[in-house]
Design an enzyme around this catalytic site. Structure first.
Site, mmCIF file in Angstrom:
data_model
loop_
_atom_site.group_PDB
_atom_site.id
_atom_site.type_symbol
_atom_site.label_atom_id
_atom_site.label_comp_id
_atom_site.label_asym_id
_atom_site.label_seq_id
_atom_site.Cartn_x
_atom_site.Cartn_y
_atom_site.Cartn_z
ATOM 1 N N PRO A 210 0.836 -1.207 0.000
ATOM 2 C CA PRO A 210 0.000 0.000 0.000
ATOM 3 C C PRO A 210 0.868 1.253 0.000
ATOM 4 C CG PRO A 210 -0.066 -1.096 2.144
ATOM 5 C CD PRO A 210 0.791 -1.945 1.271
ATOM 6 N N ASP A 384 5.767 2.895 2.256
ATOM 7 C CA ASP A 384 4.967 1.698 2.526
ATOM 8 C C ASP A 384 4.117 1.967 3.768
ATOM 9 O OD1 ASP A 384 4.031 -0.786 3.302
ATOM 10 O OD2 ASP A 384 5.868 -1.844 2.706
ATOM 11 N N HIS A 385 2.815 2.069 3.543
ATOM 12 C CA HIS A 385 1.925 2.484 4.629
ATOM 13 C C HIS A 385 1.674 1.368 5.642
ATOM 14 C CE1 HIS A 385 -0.495 5.340 6.544
ATOM 15 N NE2 HIS A 385 -1.653 5.145 5.953
ATOM 16 N N ARG A 386 2.174 0.164 5.364
ATOM 17 C CA ARG A 386 2.051 -0.881 6.388
ATOM 18 C C ARG A 386 2.963 -0.579 7.559
ATOM 19 N NH1 ARG A 386 3.682 -5.966 2.888
ATOM 20 N NH2 ARG A 386 5.248 -4.415 2.341
ATOM 21 N N ILE A 388 5.007 2.715 7.649
ATOM 22 C CA ILE A 388 5.252 4.151 7.870
ATOM 23 C C ILE A 388 3.915 4.882 7.835
ATOM 24 C CG2 ILE A 388 6.375 6.203 6.929
ATOM 25 C CD1 ILE A 388 8.493 4.273 5.714
#
Ligand code: CAO
Length: 412
Positions: A210, A384-386, A388
Site C-alpha cells: 500500500p 509503505d503504509h504498512r 510508515i
C-alpha cells in the site's frame, strides 16, 4: 530398455533468455518436431522441438525460468522404447502433443470452416501478437511447417469465431474494426528482457504494497548557487556536480535521522539497516536500472558524483555487476530532466520508501514583506503504509527539505 532423450536449450547464442511457454507436461506423448518449450531472448523467440517421437519423462524448467545454451529442459522416452517397455507405467489417458496436418486452404480458414484445434502450434511471438489482437489461435488454420500458425495467417481476415469474446465486445464498443483495417497492420514491439523483468517487479510491488505519496517542495536557491560556485572553482577537468549528488547527501543525512526509512519489511519484522545504501534510477535504452551507491553517508559530494557517473555509465552500457545493484536501502528517482511537477514513484521493494524529484523551477515566494524569486524543487516521497504512517512521511519530507534548503543541517 527405455531409451531416454535429453532435450537441451540451444540457439540462444549466450543471450539472456527465459522460458516463455511450456507446451508439455510429464506423461504426454509427442510427435517428432512438436514444440516442447518456447524461449524468449531480448528481441527474439526460439522454439525447442522434440527430436523424435516419445513420451515426456521429465520437465526440468518452468515458465519464467532463466535458461542458457546447454541447459536440460525436457527428458523424453523414445517412442519405440515406450511401446516395448510394458513395465514402465504411464498415464494411459495422457494427452498427446502432435502435429495435426492441416490443409493450407486460406479460403476455408477465412470462412471458419476448420474444426477448433486446441493443440495448435505457434511461436511465442505469434501468441503474443494474437493476444494483442484478441484472436483465438485454436480457431485459426496454420499454413506453416507442420500446420504451424505463422504471421501471414494472422494477417488474413479471420472468422468471427477466432476473435475472443472480450475483444469482440471492445471492438464493437469502439467500432474499431473498419478503422484499423484502413490504417493497416499495427506495429508490434517486443519488450526487452529488462522491461519485462521490471514490469513484473513493479506490478508485484504496486499491487502488494500500500503506497502513500507525500508531496512537498523545497527552496534550493542557496544550494544551486553553492553548486554553481563549486563547479566554477573545480574547473573543466573535474567531473561536474549535478543536483543529484547533493540530494543523495541530504537523503543520507535524513535516513540517519529517520531509520525507519532505511529499513525493510521481512515477513512480520522490520529490519533496520545499519548501512545507508542509496539506489538511483537510470533511464537506459533497455529500460530502467537502479544501481546503488553503497555507504552513501560516508562519501564526500565528489565521491558520490563519481559513483553516480560510474554507475550510470555502466547501466547505459548494460555492464552493471550484481554488486552494483544489490543491497539498496532507499531509492531516488530524478525526473528533473524530463519535466513535470510531481509523480508517484513506485517503491523499490523490499525497501520501504522512494523519493521522486521533479524539475526545480523559479517561483515567486512570499518572504514576509515581498514576493521573491526562489528555485523550488518538487519532492514526491512514496512510502509503505504498512510500516510508515502519514505523520512520519510528512516529517521525513519536511526534514529532507530543510537539509536541502540549508546543507549545513546535514552535519547535525
Ligand atoms: N531539477 C532541476 N534541474 C535538475 C534536476 C532537477 N530535479 N535534476 C538534475 N538537474 C540538472 C542538473 O543539475 C544538471 O544541471 P547543469 O547542466 O546546470 O549542471 C542537469 O540537470 C543535467 O543533469 P543530469 O540529468 O545529466 O544528471 P543527474 O546527476 O541529475 O542525473 C541520472 C543522472 C543518471 C539519474 C539521469 O541521467 C537519469 O537517468 N535520470 C532518469 C531517471 C529515471 O528514469 N527515473 C524514472 C524512474 S521510474 O520510471
Amino acid at each position: 530398455m527405455t531409451e531416454l532423450i535429453e532435450v537441451r536449450a540451444n540457439g540462444l547464442s549466450g543471450s539472456e533468455a527465459f522460458v516463455s511457454d511450456l507446451r508439455v507436461s510429464v506423461g504426454q506423448t509427442v510427435a517428432p518436431s512438436a514444440v516442447l518449450v518456447g524461449i524468449e531472448l531480448g528481441k527474439a523467440a526460439v522454439e525447442i522441438e522434440a527430436p523424435a517421437a516419445g513420451r515426456v519423462a521429465r520437465v526440468l524448467v518452468a515458465v519464467n525460468d532463466a535458461v542458457k545454451d546447454g541447459d536440460l529442459l525436457v527428458v523424453l522416452e523414445r517412442a519405440e522404447s515406450v511401446q516395448s517397455a510394458s513395465a514402465s507405467p504411464g498415464p494411459s489417458s495422457a494427452p498427446s502433443v502432435e502435429h495435426v496436418p492441416r490443409v493450407a486452404d486460406t479460403s476455408s480458414a477465412a470462412s471458419g470452416g476448420h474444426v477448433p484445434n486446441p493443440d495448435f502450434h505457434a511461436s511465442p511471438s505469434i501468441r503474443r501478437l494474437a493476444r494483442e489482437r484478441g484472436l483465438d489461435l485454436s480457431q485459426i488454420a496454420g499454413t506453416g511447417r507442420h500446420g504451424r500458425i505463422v504471421a501471414e495467417d494472422l494477417a488474413r481476415p479471420v472468422p468471427a469465431a477466432a476473435q475472443s469474446q472480450s475483444h469482440l465486445g471492445l471492438a464493437a464498443a469502439l467500432q474499431l474494426d473498419s478503422a484499423l483495417a484502413l490504417q493497416g497492420p499495427d506495429e508490434s514491439r517486443p519488450l526487452s528482457l529488462l522491461q519485462r523483468a521490471v514490469g513484473r517487479t513493479v506490478t508485484q510491488t504496486w499491487t502488494q504494497v500500500p503506497h502513500v505519496t507525500q508531496f512537498d517542495e523545497t527552496d534550493i536557491t542557496e544550494l544551486e548557487a553553492f553548486r554553481v560556485a563549486l563547479n566554477r572553482e573545480r574547473g573543466q577537468e573535474e567531473l561536474k556536480l549535478t543536483l543529484l549528488p547533493f540530494v543523495v547527501k541530504a537523503v543520507a543525512a535524513a535516513l540517519s535521522a529517520f531509520p525507519v526509512f532505511n529499513a525493510s519489511l521481512l515477513k512480520d519484522a522490520l529490519v533496520l539497516k545499519s548501512s545507508v545504501h542509496v539506489g538511483f534510477a537510470v533511464d537506459t535504452e533497455e529500460g530502467l536500472r537502479v544501481p546503488v551507491i553503497h555507504h552513501a553517508n560516508r562519501l564526500s559530494l565528489r565521491q558520490i558524483a563519481l559513483e553516480i557517473a560510474r554507475l550510470a555509465d555502466r547501466a547505459r552500457a548494460s555492464k552493471l555487476a550484481p554488486d552494483d545493484v544489490q543491497g539498496g536501502s532507499f531509492t531516488i528517482s530524478n525526473l528533473g530532466g524530463a519535466g513535470g511537477t510531481a509523480f508517484t514513484p513506485i517503491i523499490n521493494a523490499p525497501e520501504l520508501a522512494i523519493l521522486g524529484l521533479s524539475k526545480a523551477t523559479l517561483k515567486p515566494v512570499w518572504n514576509g514583506s515581498a514576493f521573491v524569486p526562489r528555485l523550488m524543487l518538487p519532492l514526491s516521497l512514496s512510502y509503505d503504509h504498512r510500516v510508515i504512517n502519514g505523520v512520519a512521511g510528512a516529517r521525513f519530507v519536511s526534514h529532507l527539505g530543510a537539509v536541502l534548503c540549508d546543507l549545513r543541517r546535514a552535519l547535525l
